[in-house]
Design an enzyme around this catalytic site. Structure first.
Site, PDB file in Angstrom:
ATOM      1  N   ASP A 180       0.182  50.426  55.275  1.00 34.58           N
ATOM      2  CA  ASP A 180       1.030  49.364  55.813  1.00 34.58           C
ATOM      3  C   ASP A 180       2.445  49.896  55.649  1.00 34.58           C
ATOM      4  O   ASP A 180       2.978  49.936  54.541  1.00 34.58           O
ATOM      5  CB  ASP A 180       0.841  48.064  55.012  1.00 34.58           C
ATOM      6  CG  ASP A 180       1.700  46.920  55.556  1.00 34.58           C
ATOM      7  OD1 ASP A 180       2.714  47.209  56.217  1.00 34.58           O
ATOM      8  OD2 ASP A 180       1.372  45.752  55.310  1.00 34.58           O
ATOM      9  N   HIS A 181       3.057  50.349  56.758  1.00 32.00           N
ATOM     10  CA  HIS A 181       4.320  51.075  56.620  1.00 32.00           C
ATOM     11  C   HIS A 181       5.431  50.227  56.005  1.00 32.00           C
ATOM     12  O   HIS A 181       6.394  50.759  55.452  1.00 32.00           O
ATOM     13  CB  HIS A 181       4.765  51.670  57.967  1.00 32.00           C
ATOM     14  CG  HIS A 181       5.240  50.668  58.964  1.00 32.00           C
ATOM     15  ND1 HIS A 181       4.387  50.047  59.849  1.00 32.00           N
ATOM     16  CD2 HIS A 181       6.470  50.179  59.217  1.00 32.00           C
ATOM     17  CE1 HIS A 181       5.084  49.216  60.603  1.00 32.00           C
ATOM     18  NE2 HIS A 181       6.353  49.276  60.245  1.00 32.00           N
ATOM     19  N   HIS A 243       1.988  42.744  57.127  1.00 35.36           N
ATOM     20  CA  HIS A 243       3.338  42.949  56.587  1.00 35.36           C
ATOM     21  C   HIS A 243       3.872  41.735  55.829  1.00 35.36           C
ATOM     22  O   HIS A 243       4.363  41.850  54.704  1.00 35.36           O
ATOM     23  CB  HIS A 243       4.323  43.280  57.713  1.00 35.36           C
ATOM     24  CG  HIS A 243       3.905  44.422  58.576  1.00 35.36           C
ATOM     25  ND1 HIS A 243       3.242  45.522  58.086  1.00 35.36           N
ATOM     26  CD2 HIS A 243       4.067  44.652  59.907  1.00 35.36           C
ATOM     27  CE1 HIS A 243       3.018  46.372  59.075  1.00 35.36           C
ATOM     28  NE2 HIS A 243       3.502  45.869  60.180  1.00 35.36           N
TER      29      HIS A 243
END
Length: 491
Positions: A180-181, A243
């Site tokens: 999950d960047h 996110h």
């Protein structure tokens, strides 16, 4: 200064001709190499259907990193570590060829048998690839082997379970790195430090002193060429399930016993377990959806979502979502957490605002609606930093309080060159630090929560479009807070 670890590995990128590899992975590997955070004992194997050669892949790698390279820099040594292998994920012969190539490169580069399999491609192939890797014993080596998976991880809880079962039949949980960047972003990782390294905040971090928390992630862009993908996803799946709920967990978790992967994940999971379940018949009381209409962005006319592609003419997909979350535990009972995210909004911004309760009978306000509560703002992007809003007397005359801000801007700090999220996460994966990757339990609990919202919305047609491009979303998102006596803070 402590020298960074320099891991050795063969990195196998499935989908090496795609956008993610070009924009994020190749530049990240280069920066790790440039900063001495990867051993010279590494090789990268690019896999895709196209009939490329090593030379074509290397040309693409050079092109992808040219902005980060000085004109006189020689990249020959760096790109010599890249190899291409034409690949069909469903073909057994492709895996046989890959096994042979990995063995050769492990011998040539002395990588101790360490392997990363990075799945930078459509998620419907994840299960197939994982099981084929196991069938050809590619996940077994003299060193470690890790599987990196991009989102989306499933389309709902049921599909996520099926995908997880497929992958877990080939790899153990501690070998799976679900990326999950957002968890690689500097200020997201700073949430824990701000909380747990500052007594001024940690003692106030509860329902006695905080009135509400707001998380906003807004984008100026529309769906562009991603229209078909996005229409099957929508803002809730694209942003909230991963996110935003990850940021909620970091903000509200209890202090971990130790700063280890297992302890931090354990506390995050407890937050997600404490999310108050939504009543499917009352979704409209706590969640708002929207879809952008035509409007103006930076003085230019832009089309509505339904005009972006002929397939979207009757689309019921939300490009905006706002919601009110409640956490049923001792620390957070009664504190609303408001979230919103959307496309074609006023500005590109991801920020968290913590609003502290005001003191009773504040004598320094003219009237109640002049109140300026203390706000802690954590700006994730684009202007990374922290702002604390206080009240003070600015002018020499009078005794009324006016808001002032104490601000720290990470981007303006001298000498700081913060690594990109993917660079940080790729390095974490190579050194075996899974703290900033999502555990299966986090994925499952997030899906369980948002599925209730999505199921309710799927049963009724929305009145779309309902917000103009260039605005901050539909008016119902403002009303969500107004009925509790709050409003969105634009700080």
């Amino acid at each position: 200064m402590e020298q960074p670890l320099q891991p050795k590995a063969v990195i196998v990128i499935f989908g090496a001709t795609g956008d993610l590899a070009k924009r994020k992975l190749f530049p990240s590997i280069y920066r790790l190499y440039q900063h001495g955070k990867i051993s010279k004992n590494f090789a990268v194997i690019g896999l895709a259907r196209r009939e490329w050669t090593d030379e074509v892949l290397r040309e693409n790698v050079v092109e992808s990193i040219e902005e980060a390279v000085s004109p006189d820099e020689n990249l020959d040594e760096f790109v010599s570590h890249f190899y291409y292998h034409p690949f069909d994920v469903t073909e057994d012969s492709s895996y046989q060829g890959l096994k042979h190539l990995i063995k050769n490169l492990e011998g040539e580069y002395d990588t101790d048998g360490n392997r990363i399999f990075y799945l930078a491609m459509a998620p419907n192939f994840f299960g197939t690839i994982a099981n084929k890797l196991k069938a050809y014993e590619l996940e077994k080596s003299d060193g470690w082997s890790r599987l990196v998976i991009e989102k989306p991880f499933g389309h709902n809880l049921e599909s996520a379970k099926g995908l997880n079962n497929q992958i877990r039949s080939a790899f153990k949980e501690d070998q799976i790195y679900r990326i999950d960047h957002y968890l690689g972003k500097q200020m997201v990782q700073n949430i824990e430090v701000i909380r747990f390294a500052n007594g001024i905040f940690e003692h106030l971090w509860n329902n006695r002193f905080i009135s509400n928390i707001q998380i906003t992630s807004s984008e100026v862009l529309g769906v562009e060429e991603r229209a078909r993908y996005y229409d099957h996803s929508g803002a809730t799946r694209d942003m909230v399930q991963n996110h935003i709920l990850q940021m909620v967990a970091l903000l509200l978790m209890e202090p971990p016993i130790k700063l280890t992967t297992d302890e931090i994940r354990s506390e995050k999971i407890k937050v997600l377990r404490a999310l108050r379940p939504l009543d499917k018949n009352e979704i409209s009381k706590s969640f708002v959806r929207g879809q952008y209409d035509a409007g103006e962005i930076n003085g230019e006319a832009v089309p509505s979502y339904r005009e972006e592609d002929e397939e979207l003419t009757e689309s019921n997909t939300e490009t905006f979502v706002a919601g009110k979350l409640l956490i049923d535990n001792y620390r957070w009972a009664g504190v609303p957490i408001y979230i919103r995210t959307g496309k074609r909004m006023t500005e590109k911004s991801t920020k968290i605002v913590i609003e502290f309760k005001d003191i009773p009978m504040n004598l320094y306000y003219k009237k109640d609606n002049d109140r300026n509560p203390n706000l802690l703002s954590i700006n994730i992007q684009p202007n990374e930093g922290i702002t604390l809003g206080l009240n003070a007397r600015k002018s020499s005359e009078g005794s009324l309080a006016e808001p002032i801000q104490l601000a720290y801007n990470l981007n303006e700090s001298s000498g700081i060159n913060t690594p990109e999220a993917y660079e940080r996460l790729l390095y974490d994966c190579m050194i075996g630090d899974a703290t900033n990757f999502t555990h299966w339990d986090e994925v499952a609990l997030s899906w369980k929560f948002v599925d209730t919202v999505l199921d309710a919305w799927s049963k009724e047609k929305a009145d779309f479009p309902n917000y103009k491009s260039g605005s901050m979303g539909p008016k119902e998102a403002d009303e969500l807070l107004a009925k509790d006596g709050f409003h969105w803070w634009e700080v």
